[in-house]
Design a protein around this motif. Structure first.
Motif: not given
Length: 166
Positions: A11-21, A23-31, A40-42, A47-48
């Motif tokens: 499930r984690l892998w599937q969530a990461c694949w969906r996040l990476a794919h 269409p719009p860019p995804v930005i992670a703010a890591i705190n 792995v999600l980040a 962009l991080r």
């Protein structure tokens, strides 16, 4: 117990694949801590941004799991990835910036604003051009260079027929 862990990892892998794919860019703010599943999600983001106090580590080998073994070499190079995965030692946000794991390091109060600035800058670009650029980068990683360049050229030719060109 093993079966439950396997289901969770899938499930984690599937969530990461969906996040990476997406269409719009995804930005992670890591705190805070970025490790194992959260890391792995980040790393699946485009962009991080890390706060100065963020800590990165991949202690998977210590806990009997192998996570981010495919992503890390693309993000930080083979040498740094091997060290991070095999040793699992903590890394500061400054070190993460130096090795290319994150794009920016900000004070805790400024991370969200920095992420919003990046999002606004991306949103000001042509939406199809941004989408195709992300697609070319993502798909190009899995192609030989000549094929990736042809794919990029094909997307560019398509873009020439859209309003994004203007």
């Amino acid at each position: 117990r093993q079966r439950a862990a396997g289901v969770l990892l899938r499930r984690l892998w599937q969530a990461c694949w969906r996040l990476a794919h997406l269409p719009p860019p995804v930005i992670a703010a890591i705190n805070g801590y970025s490790l194992l599943g959260g890391g792995v999600l980040a790393f699946s983001s485009d962009l991080r941004i890390a706060v100065e106090s963020a800590t990165f580590m991949n202690p998977g080998a210590e806990y009997g799991v192998a996570v981010a073994t495919h992503q890390m070499p693309y993000l930080v190079g083979d040498c740094a990835a091997r060290e991070m995965i095999l040793l699992g030692e903590p890394m500061t946000a400054t070190d993460a910036l130096a090795c290319g794991l994150v794009n920016h390091v900000e004070p805790a109060a400024g991370a969200r604003a920095a992420a919003e600035r990046l999002a606004q800058a991306i949103a000001a670009r042509g939406p199809l051009a941004v989408r195709y650029a992300k697609e070319a980068m993502l798909r190009g990683l899995d192609m030989p260079l000549d094929q990736a360049l042809r794919y990029e050229t094909d997307l560019t030719i398509i873009l020439q027929t859209t309003a994004d060109r203007a």
